[in-house]
Write a protein that holds these residues in place. Structure first.
Motif, PDB file in Angstrom:
ATOM      1  N   ASN A 184     -12.811   1.624  -5.432  1.00 37.00           N
ATOM      2  CA  ASN A 184     -11.836   1.822  -4.333  1.00 37.00           C
ATOM      3  C   ASN A 184     -10.236   1.974  -5.038  1.00 37.00           C
ATOM      4  OD1 ASN A 184      -9.655   1.210  -2.220  1.00 37.00           O
ATOM      5  ND2 ASN A 184     -11.752   1.481  -0.873  1.00 37.00           N
ATOM      6  N   PRO A 185      -9.438   3.026  -4.785  1.00 34.35           N
ATOM      7  CA  PRO A 185      -8.120   3.449  -5.352  1.00 34.35           C
ATOM      8  C   PRO A 185      -7.409   1.811  -5.084  1.00 34.35           C
ATOM      9  CG  PRO A 185      -8.914   5.155  -4.087  1.00 34.35           C
ATOM     10  CD  PRO A 185     -10.014   4.234  -3.899  1.00 34.35           C
ATOM     11  N   GLU A 186      -7.571   1.478  -4.118  1.00 27.68           N
ATOM     12  CA  GLU A 186      -6.480   0.309  -3.984  1.00 27.68           C
ATOM     13  C   GLU A 186      -6.913  -1.014  -4.829  1.00 27.68           C
ATOM     14  OE1 GLU A 186      -4.485  -2.149  -0.308  1.00 27.68           O
ATOM     15  OE2 GLU A 186      -6.070  -0.840   0.151  1.00 27.68           O
ATOM     16  N   VAL A 187      -8.306  -1.018  -4.889  1.00 31.74           N
ATOM     17  CA  VAL A 187      -9.025  -2.075  -5.971  1.00 31.74           C
ATOM     18  C   VAL A 187      -8.528  -1.653  -7.239  1.00 31.74           C
ATOM     19  CG1 VAL A 187     -10.927  -3.052  -6.733  1.00 31.74           C
ATOM     20  CG2 VAL A 187     -10.718  -2.664  -4.487  1.00 31.74           C
ATOM     21  N   VAL A 229      -5.871  -0.281  -8.538  1.00 32.12           N
ATOM     22  CA  VAL A 229      -4.496  -0.422  -8.700  1.00 32.12           C
ATOM     23  C   VAL A 229      -4.419  -2.033  -8.902  1.00 32.12           C
ATOM     24  CG1 VAL A 229      -2.213  -0.597  -7.440  1.00 32.12           C
ATOM     25  CG2 VAL A 229      -3.690   1.402  -7.645  1.00 32.12           C
ATOM     26  N   GLU A 230      -5.054  -2.996  -8.105  1.00 33.23           N
ATOM     27  CA  GLU A 230      -4.839  -4.311  -8.235  1.00 33.23           C
ATOM     28  C   GLU A 230      -5.357  -4.764  -9.522  1.00 33.23           C
ATOM     29  OE1 GLU A 230      -7.017  -5.637  -4.798  1.00 33.23           O
ATOM     30  OE2 GLU A 230      -5.563  -5.156  -3.426  1.00 33.23           O
ATOM     31  N   LEU A 231      -6.383  -4.235 -10.058  1.00 34.78           N
ATOM     32  CA  LEU A 231      -7.110  -4.425 -11.253  1.00 34.78           C
ATOM     33  C   LEU A 231      -6.262  -4.250 -12.317  1.00 34.78           C
ATOM     34  CD1 LEU A 231      -9.318  -5.840 -12.838  1.00 34.78           C
ATOM     35  CD2 LEU A 231     -10.373  -3.418 -12.756  1.00 34.78           C
ATOM     36  N   LEU A 232      -5.491  -3.029 -12.478  1.00 32.65           N
ATOM     37  CA  LEU A 232      -4.494  -2.406 -13.410  1.00 32.65           C
ATOM     38  C   LEU A 232      -3.210  -3.594 -13.473  1.00 32.65           C
ATOM     39  CD1 LEU A 232      -4.102   1.172 -12.859  1.00 32.65           C
ATOM     40  CD2 LEU A 232      -4.968   0.053 -14.928  1.00 32.65           C
ATOM     41  N   GLU A 233      -2.968  -4.234 -12.318  1.00 28.55           N
ATOM     42  CA  GLU A 233      -1.714  -5.116 -12.059  1.00 28.55           C
ATOM     43  C   GLU A 233      -2.186  -6.487 -12.949  1.00 28.55           C
ATOM     44  OE1 GLU A 233      -1.148  -4.902  -8.082  1.00 28.55           O
ATOM     45  OE2 GLU A 233       0.668  -3.745  -8.296  1.00 28.55           O
ATOM     46  N   VAL A 234      -3.583  -6.871 -12.617  1.00 25.80           N
ATOM     47  CA  VAL A 234      -3.790  -7.928 -13.233  1.00 25.80           C
ATOM     48  C   VAL A 234      -4.250  -8.001 -14.855  1.00 25.80           C
ATOM     49  CG1 VAL A 234      -5.790  -9.596 -13.500  1.00 25.80           C
ATOM     50  CG2 VAL A 234      -4.941  -8.649 -11.197  1.00 25.80           C
ATOM     51  N   MET A 235      -4.375  -6.510 -15.193  1.00 20.64           N
ATOM     52  CA  MET A 235      -4.636  -6.412 -16.716  1.00 20.64           C
ATOM     53  C   MET A 235      -3.253  -6.283 -17.321  1.00 20.64           C
ATOM     54  SD  MET A 235      -7.651  -3.512 -16.520  1.00 20.64           S
ATOM     55  CE  MET A 235      -7.596  -3.202 -18.150  1.00 20.64           C
ATOM     56  N   ASP A 253      -8.740   8.412 -13.826  1.00 24.16           N
ATOM     57  CA  ASP A 253      -8.333   9.422 -13.273  1.00 24.16           C
ATOM     58  C   ASP A 253      -7.028   9.128 -12.697  1.00 24.16           C
ATOM     59  OD1 ASP A 253      -7.503  11.646 -11.749  1.00 24.16           O
ATOM     60  OD2 ASP A 253      -9.827  12.010 -11.157  1.00 24.16           O
ATOM     61  N   TYR A 254      -5.747   9.833 -13.088  1.00 26.31           N
ATOM     62  CA  TYR A 254      -4.272   9.535 -12.624  1.00 26.31           C
ATOM     63  C   TYR A 254      -4.372   9.677 -11.128  1.00 26.31           C
ATOM     64  CZ  TYR A 254       0.568  10.482 -11.645  1.00 26.31           C
ATOM     65  OH  TYR A 254       1.823  10.368 -11.183  1.00 26.31           O
ATOM     66  N   GLU A 255      -5.080  10.658 -10.424  1.00 27.42           N
ATOM     67  CA  GLU A 255      -5.055  11.125  -9.074  1.00 27.42           C
ATOM     68  C   GLU A 255      -5.426   9.792  -8.291  1.00 27.42           C
ATOM     69  OE1 GLU A 255      -3.444  13.237  -7.762  1.00 27.42           O
ATOM     70  OE2 GLU A 255      -2.832  14.293  -9.629  1.00 27.42           O
ATOM     71  N   VAL A 256      -6.497   8.903  -8.858  1.00 29.13           N
ATOM     72  CA  VAL A 256      -7.016   7.690  -8.200  1.00 29.13           C
ATOM     73  C   VAL A 256      -6.034   6.649  -8.017  1.00 29.13           C
ATOM     74  CG1 VAL A 256      -8.709   5.827  -8.358  1.00 29.13           C
ATOM     75  CG2 VAL A 256      -9.413   8.329  -8.744  1.00 29.13           C
ATOM     76  N   VAL A 257      -5.126   6.637  -9.179  1.00 30.97           N
ATOM     77  CA  VAL A 257      -4.186   5.554  -9.365  1.00 30.97           C
ATOM     78  C   VAL A 257      -3.109   5.781  -8.261  1.00 30.97           C
ATOM     79  CG1 VAL A 257      -2.339   4.541 -10.912  1.00 30.97           C
ATOM     80  CG2 VAL A 257      -4.532   5.085 -11.780  1.00 30.97           C
ATOM     81  N   VAL A 258      -2.769   7.437  -8.152  1.00 32.61           N
ATOM     82  CA  VAL A 258      -1.547   7.561  -7.202  1.00 32.61           C
ATOM     83  C   VAL A 258      -2.051   7.312  -5.837  1.00 32.61           C
ATOM     84  CG1 VAL A 258      -0.402   9.563  -6.405  1.00 32.61           C
ATOM     85  CG2 VAL A 258      -0.514   9.385  -8.806  1.00 32.61           C
ATOM     86  N   ILE A 277      -1.834   3.423  -5.384  1.00 36.63           N
ATOM     87  CA  ILE A 277      -0.630   2.953  -5.047  1.00 36.63           C
ATOM     88  C   ILE A 277       0.262   3.343  -3.730  1.00 36.63           C
ATOM     89  CG2 ILE A 277       1.987   3.604  -5.741  1.00 36.63           C
ATOM     90  CD1 ILE A 277       0.643   4.090  -8.636  1.00 36.63           C
ATOM     91  N   ARG A 278      -0.186   4.684  -3.254  1.00 38.14           N
ATOM     92  CA  ARG A 278       0.444   4.977  -1.931  1.00 38.14           C
ATOM     93  C   ARG A 278      -0.260   4.056  -0.738  1.00 38.14           C
ATOM     94  NH1 ARG A 278       1.107  11.145  -3.545  1.00 38.14           N
ATOM     95  NH2 ARG A 278       3.333  10.930  -4.028  1.00 38.14           N
ATOM     96  N   LYS A 279      -1.455   3.695  -1.144  1.00 38.69           N
ATOM     97  CA  LYS A 279      -2.178   3.132  -0.192  1.00 38.69           C
ATOM     98  C   LYS A 279      -1.741   1.665   0.060  1.00 38.69           C
ATOM     99  CE  LYS A 279      -7.026   2.244   1.788  1.00 38.69           C
ATOM    100  NZ  LYS A 279      -8.434   2.638   1.883  1.00 38.69           N
ATOM    101  N   LYS A 280      -1.174   1.137  -1.150  1.00 40.40           N
ATOM    102  CA  LYS A 280      -0.871  -0.277  -1.084  1.00 40.40           C
ATOM    103  C   LYS A 280       0.815  -0.517  -0.799  1.00 40.40           C
ATOM    104  CE  LYS A 280      -0.903  -4.462  -4.006  1.00 40.40           C
ATOM    105  NZ  LYS A 280      -1.325  -5.107  -5.327  1.00 40.40           N
ATOM    106  N   TYR A 281       1.328   0.508  -1.079  1.00 41.15           N
ATOM    107  CA  TYR A 281       2.986   0.416  -1.238  1.00 41.15           C
ATOM    108  C   TYR A 281       3.509   1.507  -0.127  1.00 41.15           C
ATOM    109  CZ  TYR A 281       2.331  -2.607  -5.132  1.00 41.15           C
ATOM    110  OH  TYR A 281       1.982  -3.474  -6.071  1.00 41.15           O
TER     111      TYR A 281
END
Length: 421
Positions: free
Chosen positions: A25-28, A30-36, A52-57, A60-64
């Motif tokens: 899930n895109p939001e998950v 991003v959270e995993l990247l922040e922990v890593m 995939d860069y688009e998944v990260v984007v 990010i938008r879903k979280k912030y």
């Protein structure tokens, strides 16, 4: 701890590979990247992330918040990824991949055409190409085991031919390229009762009379599928010279086979299990046919020839699928979207064949009832020995249905070979 491990093993760094982050899930993700990110400053450690860069984007938008600009999203990405590298899938050599995956004799001279079709539709993604090859190998195994060819000796081509292989792969490509449109087309062709005739009309006369009134069909996508089918058909015809009926038979057989790999439909329609018909027995005499539609045409012709005085009665009661006049006189709609003509004593009659095989059974049942024919006067069935002239026609178990019996209570005959050849 890391430094001790490196010193002990005599290595200069540890590389950690993290794959398939974009499947989260895109939001998950991003959270995993922040922990890593907390561990990325550890000395002598290198992290390689496949994402995939688009998944990260999106995450990010879903979280912030969706109001984040592209620049801020890029900034988040750049703080984690120090050296981005994009896999050059556009430069992937499709032809070389197919050559490596399949023996030369599988496609032969059709390799160029298949490569061109792949590039125009699915592109160069190695994972997608591998899926095409794997699906093709599955269908080849199923086709070999099934060993049922729904056309007679006049339209026979070996099931392991390069032509058949090219058509199977073409159907797989189109199935993956436009899945919803292909599903609609596949469903109609399989359930028509005469897939060869339907494909012939679609390619020669267009799709308007079949799909224009259906709201849930993307007609343009179906037209695109038909256009690609027509292109491969022309290439095959140029190689086997003036054998159009053979190509249409192969196209129909290959498309029916592709039902196995069709995964877009949530619930399989029970009608999709088609029945092969390759003989008709009328009053004890055997007649070879190549499809349910041809069996319908042959049976009605034989019945009309033996019962000419009763033809007006049949037309009166069976006008929904038999009409007096030529095909040009009958509007192409409903059951008459596919048609066949017969001539009896100079008079032309038009038979509608765009129906499921059970409907064709019921149509013959109705005529048998009207004429009070004996239950064994009309029999349809299938025997694979009739499809291959190389095999001797020796007595063997075969299934045949008495047409004048109700479908639910039909009786079966195990040896039709007492019929006159």
């Amino acid at each position: 701890m890391t430094k001790k491990k490196i010193t002990k093993e005599g290595i200069d760094r540890i590389i950690i590979f993290v794959d398939d982050l974009d499947r989260l899930n895109p939001e998950v993700a991003v959270e995993l990247l922040e922990v890593m990110k907390l561990f990325m400053d550890v000395e002598h450690c290198v992290f390689v992330l496949a994402i995939d860069y688009e998944v990260v984007v999106k995450g990010i938008r879903k979280k912030y918040g969706n109001e984040l600009s592209d620049d801020k999203c890029r900034s988040f990405f750049d703080k984690i990824i120090q050296l981005p590298f994009r896999m050059p899938v556009e430069a992937y050599e499709v032809k070389r991949f197919i050559e490596e995956q399949l023996p030369e004799e599988v496609l032969g001279e059709y390799l160029e055409e298949i490569t061109r079709l792949l590039k125009k539709t699915l592109g160069n993604n190695p994972r997608t190409l591998k899926r095409v090859v794997n699906s093709f190998e599955l269908l080849r195994v199923v086709n070999r085991k099934k060993n049922q060819i729904n056309f007679n000796s006049d339209t026979y081509i070996d099931i392991n031919s390069k032509e058949k292989n090219a058509l199977i792969i073409t159907n797989l490509i189109l199935q993956m390229y436009l899945p919803r449109a292909y599903e609609k087309l596949l469903d109609m062709v399989i359930n028509s009762g005469d897939s060869k005739e339907i494909l012939k009309e679609l390619i020669k006369e267009g799709t308007e009379s079949y799909f224009s009134e259906e709201e849930d069909v993307n007609v343009e996508e179906i037209k695109e599928i038909i256009r690609y089918m027509e292109e491969i058909k022309k290439v095959i015809e140029s190689n086997i010279k003036e054998k159009e009926e053979k190509v249409f038979s192969l196209m129909a057989d290959s498309m029916t086979l592709s039902f196995i790999t069709n995964v877009t439909k949530e619930k399989v329609d029970s009608r999709s299990t088609a029945v092969s018909i390759n003989y008709v027995i009328f009053k004890g005499k055997l007649h070879k046919v190549s499809s349910a539609a041809e069996a319908l045409e042959k049976t009605i012709t034989l019945i009309f020839e033996k019962n000419e005085p009763k033809i007006p009665k049949i037309l009166e009661k069976c006008g929904e699928f038999i009409k007096k006049g030529s095909s040009a006189d009958v509007e192409k709609k409903s059951i008459f979207r596919a048609k066949r003509e017969i001539k009896i004593s100079g008079q032309t009659y038009c038979i509608g064949t765009s129906s499921w095989y059970r409907t064709k059974f019921d149509q013959i049942n109705k005529i048998c009832f009207l004429l009070d024919l004996d239950k064994s006067d009309v029999i349809w069935g299938y025997d694979e020995k009739l499809d291959n002239e190389k095999k001797k026609l020796e007595p063997s178990p075969s299934s045949a249905v008495y047409m004048s019996e109700p479908i639910e209570n039909r009786k079966w005959q195990t040896d039709y070979r007492k019929a006159k050849p």
